[in-house]
Motif scaffolding. Structure first.
Motif, PDB file in Angstrom:
ATOM      1  N   GLY A   1       8.393  37.712  65.952  1.00 29.43           N
ATOM      2  CA  GLY A   1       8.714  37.046  64.691  1.00 29.43           C
ATOM      3  C   GLY A   1       7.767  37.421  63.565  1.00 29.43           C
ATOM      4  O   GLY A   1       7.656  36.690  62.570  1.00 29.43           O
ATOM      5  N   THR A   2       7.101  38.576  63.716  1.00 29.78           N
ATOM      6  CA  THR A   2       6.112  38.992  62.715  1.00 29.78           C
ATOM      7  C   THR A   2       6.740  39.162  61.340  1.00 29.78           C
ATOM      8  O   THR A   2       6.202  38.689  60.326  1.00 29.78           O
ATOM      9  N   PHE A   3       7.879  39.836  61.294  1.00 31.70           N
ATOM     10  CA  PHE A   3       8.534  40.075  60.006  1.00 31.70           C
ATOM     11  C   PHE A   3       8.946  38.754  59.372  1.00 31.70           C
ATOM     12  O   PHE A   3       8.744  38.516  58.174  1.00 31.70           O
ATOM     13  N   LEU A   4       9.517  37.867  60.185  1.00 34.32           N
ATOM     14  CA  LEU A   4       9.954  36.567  59.675  1.00 34.32           C
ATOM     15  C   LEU A   4       8.768  35.760  59.155  1.00 34.32           C
ATOM     16  O   LEU A   4       8.823  35.179  58.057  1.00 34.32           O
ATOM     17  N   TYR A   5       7.701  35.724  59.940  1.00 27.42           N
ATOM     18  CA  TYR A   5       6.531  34.938  59.554  1.00 27.42           C
ATOM     19  C   TYR A   5       5.937  35.420  58.230  1.00 27.42           C
ATOM     20  O   TYR A   5       5.677  34.618  57.314  1.00 27.42           O
ATOM     21  N   THR A   6       5.710  36.718  58.125  1.00 24.10           N
ATOM     22  CA  THR A   6       5.092  37.236  56.906  1.00 24.10           C
ATOM     23  C   THR A   6       6.035  37.117  55.715  1.00 24.10           C
ATOM     24  O   THR A   6       5.589  36.911  54.584  1.00 24.10           O
ATOM     25  N   SER A   7       7.342  37.227  55.954  1.00 25.03           N
ATOM     26  CA  SER A   7       8.310  37.044  54.865  1.00 25.03           C
ATOM     27  C   SER A   7       8.265  35.610  54.350  1.00 25.03           C
ATOM     28  O   SER A   7       8.332  35.374  53.133  1.00 25.03           O
ATOM     29  N   VAL A   8       8.154  34.650  55.265  1.00 28.09           N
ATOM     30  CA  VAL A   8       8.066  33.246  54.857  1.00 28.09           C
ATOM     31  C   VAL A   8       6.783  33.006  54.064  1.00 28.09           C
ATOM     32  O   VAL A   8       6.791  32.309  53.042  1.00 28.09           O
ATOM     33  N   ARG A   9       5.674  33.597  54.524  1.00 33.26           N
ATOM     34  CA  ARG A   9       4.410  33.438  53.792  1.00 33.26           C
ATOM     35  C   ARG A   9       4.516  34.037  52.394  1.00 33.26           C
ATOM     36  O   ARG A   9       4.014  33.468  51.423  1.00 33.26           O
ATOM     37  N   MET A  10       5.168  35.185  52.284  1.00 37.52           N
ATOM     38  CA  MET A  10       5.367  35.808  50.979  1.00 37.52           C
ATOM     39  C   MET A  10       6.176  34.890  50.060  1.00 37.52           C
ATOM     40  O   MET A  10       5.819  34.660  48.900  1.00 37.52           O
ATOM     41  N   ARG A  11       7.273  34.332  50.594  1.00 43.14           N
ATOM     42  CA  ARG A  11       8.124  33.463  49.782  1.00 43.14           C
ATOM     43  C   ARG A  11       7.410  32.168  49.414  1.00 43.14           C
ATOM     44  O   ARG A  11       7.640  31.606  48.336  1.00 43.14           O
TER      45      ARG A  11
END
Length: 304
Positions: A266-276
């Motif tokens: 879930g690395t992509f999902l996690y970092t995308s959420v942090r970015m948003r």
């Protein structure tokens, strides 16, 4: 301000002609600058936008914005020279000795242009002091980055605030300072959120670019730190490579495995959420500004 790029470009050209009098130095520096001018000049755009948004008028801002852009270009050049991870720039094709001379020269040209502008000197001093403070913070952040001395998300965010986000803050704040003569805490806060969101976005992109991946360069970012924390036993090779127990040639064929590990953890999902999340914080802070709706909407649009 829609024609700002032409005006900033003109100021940059005049600055280099005035201070780089050795023909070869001027020619090589212009090659670096022309590459910059083919882009969108994001930092000078932030400076000009904030100047107008906070009531500034006149053309003197373009010289100041050019100074900001040159200071950050000098930092970018030095960053690439140290990291050796970008072979596509004009300065990557020059000798390191010439590149250092250009970068150092651009820093001083930036200072000269800011100091010789048409703003009141007391305001100019505040702007120069702030630009220098942010540049020194960026040097500290770049040192942390070079040492790869990042052990946690808190370390990573501290480095980003010093380095890439710090320059976003500088560009926004200098435009604000030159318009109002005053420091604006809210501008600092939302500019920092914008800079963090942009850096996380870049880290996501760099993680997925296998040939220039932060993973292959063993670089500690929000993405790689999270990935290493949650890899499964079958992906232990990822940790082995990152810790130097495997060589690059030993993992060069494992791109698909790496991409599957990113998906599983879930690395992509996690970092995308942090970015948003940082992007949302930015919008919330901008929304509280008491400025004309036209300029507020243009500042909001920076997050798109």
């Amino acid at each position: 301000m829609d024609d700002f790029a032409e005006s900033v470009g003109k100021e940059i050209g005049e600055g280099l002609r005035a201070y780089f009098v050795e023909p070869h130095l001027y020619e090589q520096a212009m090659a670096c600058v022309e590459e910059k001018l083919r882009g969108k000049l994001p930092f000078s755009k932030l400076t000009v936008l904030h100047f107008h948004a906070f009531g500034g008028t006149g053309h003197a801002i373009y010289r100041a914005a050019a100074a900001v852009e040159l200071m950050i270009l000098s930092a970018d050049i030095i960053d690439d020279l140290q990291d050796k991870d970008n072979s596509l720039t004009a300065w990557s094709r020059m000798s390191p000795e010439m590149v250092l001379n250009i970068a150092f020269g651009l820093t001083l040209v930036s200072q000269q242009m800011m100091l010789t502008g048409d703003f009141p000197m007391e305001v100019v001093h505040k702007a120069v002091q702030f630009l220098n403070t942010q540049t020194l913070a960026a040097i500290n952040g770049q040192t942390t980055d070079l040492l790869n001395d990042i052990g946690s998300e808190e370390d990573y965010l501290r480095m980003v605030k010093q380095k890439s986000a710090g320059f976003v803050v500088a560009a926004c704040m200098i435009g604000t300072l030159l318009a109002t003569g005053e420091w604006n805490e809210r501008v600092r806060d939302y500019a920092e959120e914008l800079g963090i969101a942009d850096q996380i976005k870049n880290d996501i992109r760099d993680l997925l670019d296998w040939e220039r991946s932060d993973f292959k360069n063993r670089k500690k970012t929000l993405s790689t730190l999270y990935l290493l924390q949650f890899i499964a036993e079958e992906d232990q090779w990822i940790a082995d490579y990152f810790e130097g127990r495997l060589k690059a040639e030993e993992i060069s064929h494992r791109r698909e495995e790496f991409e599957r590990a990113i998906e599983r953890t879930g690395t992509f999902l996690y970092t995308s959420v942090r970015m948003r999340t940082h992007g949302y914080n930015y919008l919330q802070l901008v929304d509280k500004l008491e400025i004309d709706a036209h300029w507020k909407n243009r500042i909001i649009a920076l997050s798109e």
